[in-house]
Design an enzyme around this catalytic site. Structure first.
Site, PDB file in Angstrom:
ATOM      1  N   HIS A 105       0.846  -1.225   0.119  1.00  0.00           N
ATOM      2  CA  HIS A 105       0.020  -0.010   0.186  1.00  0.00           C
ATOM      3  C   HIS A 105       0.780   1.388  -0.072  1.00  0.00           C
ATOM      4  O   HIS A 105       0.263   2.341   0.014  1.00  0.00           O
ATOM      5  CB  HIS A 105      -0.896   0.094   1.274  1.00  0.00           C
ATOM      6  CG  HIS A 105      -2.242   0.540   0.990  1.00  0.00           C
ATOM      7  ND1 HIS A 105      -3.223   0.857   1.744  1.00  0.00           N
ATOM      8  CD2 HIS A 105      -2.758   1.356  -0.268  1.00  0.00           C
ATOM      9  CE1 HIS A 105      -4.245   1.528   1.146  1.00  0.00           C
ATOM     10  NE2 HIS A 105      -3.945   1.581   0.030  1.00  0.00           N
ATOM     11  N   ASP A 131      -9.662  -0.125   4.582  1.00  0.00           N
ATOM     12  CA  ASP A 131      -8.607  -0.624   5.123  1.00  0.00           C
ATOM     13  C   ASP A 131      -8.763  -0.992   6.652  1.00  0.00           C
ATOM     14  O   ASP A 131      -9.370  -0.407   7.294  1.00  0.00           O
ATOM     15  CB  ASP A 131      -7.491   0.315   5.006  1.00  0.00           C
ATOM     16  CG  ASP A 131      -6.005  -0.424   5.126  1.00  0.00           C
ATOM     17  OD1 ASP A 131      -5.759  -1.338   5.498  1.00  0.00           O
ATOM     18  OD2 ASP A 131      -5.064   0.458   4.416  1.00  0.00           O
ATOM     19  N   HIS A 133      -6.166  -1.168   8.464  1.00  0.00           N
ATOM     20  CA  HIS A 133      -5.133  -0.173   9.153  1.00  0.00           C
ATOM     21  C   HIS A 133      -5.373   1.258   8.756  1.00  0.00           C
ATOM     22  O   HIS A 133      -5.947   1.545   7.712  1.00  0.00           O
ATOM     23  CB  HIS A 133      -3.816  -0.527   8.660  1.00  0.00           C
ATOM     24  CG  HIS A 133      -3.529  -2.015   8.948  1.00  0.00           C
ATOM     25  ND1 HIS A 133      -3.859  -3.060   7.839  1.00  0.00           N
ATOM     26  CD2 HIS A 133      -3.172  -3.029   9.850  1.00  0.00           C
ATOM     27  CE1 HIS A 133      -3.701  -4.084   8.166  1.00  0.00           C
ATOM     28  NE2 HIS A 133      -3.133  -4.132   9.594  1.00  0.00           N
ATOM     29  N   ASP A 135      -2.620   3.442   8.290  1.00  0.00           N
ATOM     30  CA  ASP A 135      -1.628   3.785   6.977  1.00  0.00           C
ATOM     31  C   ASP A 135      -1.024   5.190   7.272  1.00  0.00           C
ATOM     32  O   ASP A 135      -0.851   6.115   6.210  1.00  0.00           O
ATOM     33  CB  ASP A 135      -1.956   3.455   5.795  1.00  0.00           C
ATOM     34  CG  ASP A 135      -1.953   1.980   5.454  1.00  0.00           C
ATOM     35  OD1 ASP A 135      -1.899   1.223   6.460  1.00  0.00           O
ATOM     36  OD2 ASP A 135      -2.272   1.791   4.075  1.00  0.00           O
ATOM     37  N   HIS A 148       4.545   1.017   3.864  1.00  0.00           N
ATOM     38  CA  HIS A 148       3.241   0.736   3.528  1.00  0.00           C
ATOM     39  C   HIS A 148       2.119   1.212   4.598  1.00  0.00           C
ATOM     40  O   HIS A 148       0.989   1.182   4.596  1.00  0.00           O
ATOM     41  CB  HIS A 148       2.880  -0.709   3.156  1.00  0.00           C
ATOM     42  CG  HIS A 148       2.823  -1.749   4.219  1.00  0.00           C
ATOM     43  ND1 HIS A 148       2.629  -2.905   4.324  1.00  0.00           N
ATOM     44  CD2 HIS A 148       3.421  -1.460   5.640  1.00  0.00           C
ATOM     45  CE1 HIS A 148       2.809  -3.578   5.347  1.00  0.00           C
ATOM     46  NE2 HIS A 148       3.138  -2.922   6.103  1.00  0.00           N
ATOM     47  N   ASP A 235      -7.512  -1.526   0.063  1.00  0.00           N
ATOM     48  CA  ASP A 235      -6.716  -2.612   0.664  1.00  0.00           C
ATOM     49  C   ASP A 235      -7.296  -3.780   1.069  1.00  0.00           C
ATOM     50  O   ASP A 235      -8.326  -3.722   1.992  1.00  0.00           O
ATOM     51  CB  ASP A 235      -5.954  -1.797   2.079  1.00  0.00           C
ATOM     52  CG  ASP A 235      -4.973  -2.601   2.488  1.00  0.00           C
ATOM     53  OD1 ASP A 235      -4.901  -4.001   2.488  1.00  0.00           O
ATOM     54  OD2 ASP A 235      -3.878  -2.197   2.911  1.00  0.00           O
ATOM     55  N   ASP A 237      -6.963  -6.406   2.976  1.00  0.00           N
ATOM     56  CA  ASP A 237      -6.735  -6.579   4.202  1.00  0.00           C
ATOM     57  C   ASP A 237      -8.064  -5.838   5.077  1.00  0.00           C
ATOM     58  O   ASP A 237      -8.477  -6.413   6.289  1.00  0.00           O
ATOM     59  CB  ASP A 237      -5.504  -6.623   4.835  1.00  0.00           C
ATOM     60  CG  ASP A 237      -5.055  -5.314   5.137  1.00  0.00           C
ATOM     61  OD1 ASP A 237      -5.845  -4.347   5.298  1.00  0.00           O
ATOM     62  OD2 ASP A 237      -3.934  -4.996   4.992  1.00  0.00           O
ATOM     63  N   GLU A 280      -2.294  -4.533  -1.996  1.00  0.00           N
ATOM     64  CA  GLU A 280      -2.018  -5.820  -1.073  1.00  0.00           C
ATOM     65  C   GLU A 280      -2.244  -7.083  -1.237  1.00  0.00           C
ATOM     66  O   GLU A 280      -2.459  -7.869  -0.208  1.00  0.00           O
ATOM     67  CB  GLU A 280      -2.589  -5.276   0.501  1.00  0.00           C
ATOM     68  CG  GLU A 280      -1.794  -4.014   1.122  1.00  0.00           C
ATOM     69  CD  GLU A 280      -0.239  -4.241   1.590  1.00  0.00           C
ATOM     70  OE1 GLU A 280       0.233  -5.307   1.304  1.00  0.00           O
ATOM     71  OE2 GLU A 280       0.427  -3.222   1.968  1.00  0.00           O
TER      72      GLU A 280
END
Length: 310
Positions: A105, A131, A133, A135, A148, A235, A237, A280
């Site tokens: 990412h 996402d 996360h 980031d 990332h 993303d 994930d 990702e």
């Protein structure tokens, strides 16, 4: 390495132009560098989809984080990010619709910088960030040096100057036009930065309580306030690992595939949509091609709405 894959012929290129980011040095696991090639091989099997998308640029680095160290990784990604920014800038200015297929990412900093720079005459660009996360680290707050984990902060103007000033000295995104969906795995420093800026974060607890349709409606209302259009970064994930196992950093309790695909139906035909990113993908971790199938569905939904440059 930057490889331009555009044909030199006079035939009108497909409106959807893919930028491939075959790179995994932004994180601990290098497998995401193989994501674009696996996806390209996959869609080659589907003639209808293959004819409606073009591969504009192939930006790659085949090394792993462990081979380089954090400072060299940061310098390498800045170079790659300049290439990404130029590629997405060119696609927009040539009248195409850029789609990024990653790769880790870290690609987001360059890709969205190019789009924002190209659309600056129209105004600010909004962004939905799907996402697990945030980031939103900087080199000073990152516990591991993984780039990332830094691209959203860079787009908001925080981080290394090489990432914050791509194609323009000013921040690429305004906090009021950015929102995160599906957040559930993050460090306190990231949350502090985003909340201090006023970025809207839809944590998974809120999504479970209100439902993704209501959350997505709020998100679209927010990003559509940007006069230059808006984009969506996905993303993988951000989804449940059962639906998208082909990622490097899975996080339980994510978005459901069916709900996300339904929510995206309200996005594909919106003329204000200016770009989409899918990042990702780590094919080594995929199971029964579940993640490939999700990526296929996302791109197929998009191309169905973008035929004829609508």
């Amino acid at each position: 390495m930057l490889l331009n894959t555009r044909s030199s012929g006079s035939e009108m290129p497909p409106p959807i132009q893919i930028v491939a980011y075959a790179c995994g040095i932004g994180g601990q696991f290098a497998g995401s560098r193989d994501g674009p090639a696996a996806f390209r091989n996959h869609i080659e099997q589907f003639a209808d989809l293959r004819k409606r998308v073009g591969w504009h640029s192939w930006i790659e680095d085949g090394r792993a984080f462990s081979e380089l160290g954090s400072q060299q990784v940061l310098e390498s990604i800045i170079t790659l990010s300049r290439q990404l920014a130029q590629a997405s800038f060119d696609i927009i200015t040539e009248g195409g619709f850029p789609v990024l297929i990653g790769g880790d990412h870290s690609a987001a900093a360059g890709y969205w910088s190019g789009i924002c720079a190209a659309l600056a005459p129209e105004g600010d660009v909004g962004l939905i960030w799907i996402d697990a996360h945030m980031d939103s680290h900087t080199p000073q707050t990152s516990p591991n040096g993984y780039v990332h984990g830094m691209p959203l902060a860079a787009l908001l103007g925080y981080g290394h100057q090489g990432l914050t000033t791509l194609l323009s000295e000013r921040p690429k995104l305004k906090p009021a036009h950015v929102c995160l969906i599906g957040t559930r795995d993050y460090e306190p420093e990231e949350k502090t930065l985003l909340q201090s800026l006023g970025v809207r974060i839809f944590f998974m607890d809120e999504i479970h309580y209100r439902g993704l349709p209501a959350v997505f409606e709020d998100a679209l209302r927010l990003v559509r306030q940007a006069s230059g259009g808006y984009g969506v970064t996905i993303d993988l994930d951000g989804l449940n690992p059962e639906d998208a196992p082909g990622v490097s950093t899975p996080a339980a309790n994510g978005l459901a595939k069916a709900e996300l695909l339904t929510a995206m139906q309200g996005v594909y035909n919106d003329p204000r949509l200016v770009g989409m990113e899918i990042s990702e993908f780590n094919p080594a971790n995929d199971i029964d091609n579940r993640t490939l199938a999700l990526m296929h569905a996302l791109l197929a939904g998009l191309q169905g709405k973008r035929d004829g440059r609508t």
